[in-house]
Motif scaffolding. Sequence first.
Motif, PDB file in Angstrom:
ATOM      1  N   GLY A 444       0.803  -1.208   0.000  1.00  0.00           N
ATOM      2  CA  GLY A 444       0.000   0.000   0.000  1.00  0.00           C
ATOM      3  C   GLY A 444       0.836   1.258   0.000  1.00  0.00           C
ATOM      4  N   GLN A 445       0.175   2.415   0.077  1.00  0.00           N
ATOM      5  CA  GLN A 445       0.863   3.693   0.069  1.00  0.00           C
ATOM      6  C   GLN A 445       0.129   4.677   0.963  1.00  0.00           C
ATOM      7  N   ILE A 446       0.854   5.792   1.357  1.00  0.00           N
ATOM      8  CA  ILE A 446       0.294   6.846   2.234  1.00  0.00           C
ATOM      9  C   ILE A 446       0.459   8.190   1.529  1.00  0.00           C
ATOM     10  N   VAL A 447      -0.589   8.982   1.462  1.00  0.00           N
ATOM     11  CA  VAL A 447      -0.546  10.317   0.857  1.00  0.00           C
ATOM     12  C   VAL A 447      -0.509  11.346   2.004  1.00  0.00           C
ATOM     13  N   SER A 448       0.484  12.252   1.978  1.00  0.00           N
ATOM     14  CA  SER A 448       0.665  13.224   3.058  1.00  0.00           C
ATOM     15  C   SER A 448       0.819  14.628   2.472  1.00  0.00           C
ATOM     16  N   ARG A 449       0.718  15.659   3.359  1.00  0.00           N
ATOM     17  CA  ARG A 449       0.949  17.034   2.977  1.00  0.00           C
ATOM     18  C   ARG A 449       2.051  17.618   3.852  1.00  0.00           C
TER      19      ARG A 449
END
Length: 453
Positions: A444-449
């Motif tokens: 999986g993957q994680i989207v961050s700011r």
Amino acid sequence: MALAAETLQPSERKIISVGDLTRRIKKSIEDTVRYVWVSGELSNYKGPGPSGHLYFTLKDAESQIPCCMWKGMANRLRFDPENGMEVIAFGKVDVYVPYGKYQLIVEDMEPRGVGSLQLKFEQLKEKLQKEGLFDQERKRPIPFLPRKLAIVTSPTGAAVADMVRTLRTRCPALHVIVYPVKVQGDGAAQEIAAAIGHLNLSMPEIDVMIVGRGGGSIEDLWAFNEEAVARAIHASRIPVISAVGHETDTTIADFVADLRALTPTDGAVKAVPKLDDLHLALGDYDAKLRRALRTRAELFRSQLDGFREGRAMGRVEEMPDQLRQQLDDFEDRLHVAVAQAPQHLKERLDAYRQALSVDLPRLAKNARQRVDHLTSILRSDAQRRLETAQASLRQAAASLEALSPVAILGRGYSITRLESTEEILKEAAQAKPGDRIVTRLGSGQIVSRVEKD
């Protein structure tokens, strides 16, 4: 008059390196000349080097050009290059950048004015003749009445059928073996040479061998002009009859063989006598011998009669009668022996035919057993090679798996990219506040700011 360089301002000068200039020249030549046919005289040729490549110079009265021929192309040449030889070369013009010189990369070459195959034929003929392979002293006589004969030729076509039919017609009791080989194309010469060697090793009882094929072009017959075939014929213990092509065709094999036949059928004729002709000859000899015996007997009788009529003493009177009686007895025994000779020959031929009829099934059985044995060996070898290849494939797959980026991520590592450009982040300074980033994990993957620097 001002030089061109003096008219340019310093800012207008465009300076390039020697390498750049050479590469520009190389590209210009390649774009405008490319492939060409060039005729000239060979010089500076020293034969293939350790790499197998050929280096030489082509020249004429006006100029010269260095040439290179890579090993793969050189192996396809149908003649041996020599200094001073006029040739026609096909290739592409190239510039060798390290030395800044142009050269011709030769892909094909042939003698000028003489066909390459004909030149190669003459070169090999001269070489083998100097070695003594054509000497008449070394040629072996062909047996008068062979019992077993081998034919090395293609198993299909008219030539083998004509030879077998002629042999059967002339001598039905002859044991004929056909050894199938390729007679033209790649590998044909090696097969023919191997067949000659194998027959000498595995069937030493063969009395004579015919090596040949039907007619064709010089390219079709070329296998019989190869050095490997010539040396195999020269080394053969079994006498060899060369029967290649038509009457007008001449090959290197013809010069080396113990006997040259004009055609395959002529080879069969020269290999064995015709039994009918033998019977006729035997009858002729029988008649001549009988006439000679009668003449001889009459001569002796005449001499004895003269001796008796001119005797000087009474005790000699009985000698002519005794000698005449001995002569009559000798003549009778000779007549009986001559009368029995054809029958003895017929009995020997019948015994020979019977022996051959008994041997054929045994030979066929041995051949089948040998084929089965070789088939088993080939299957075992193929299975072993397959298992080895499978093991190598599994090892390679394991190595690739160990180096796979996905496998690395599975051990706790991650890859982070800018969402907008998909650029991989190697330093924190690459990301600015407000940028969205995507971190890929093992699963999986994680989207961050990014909030701050």
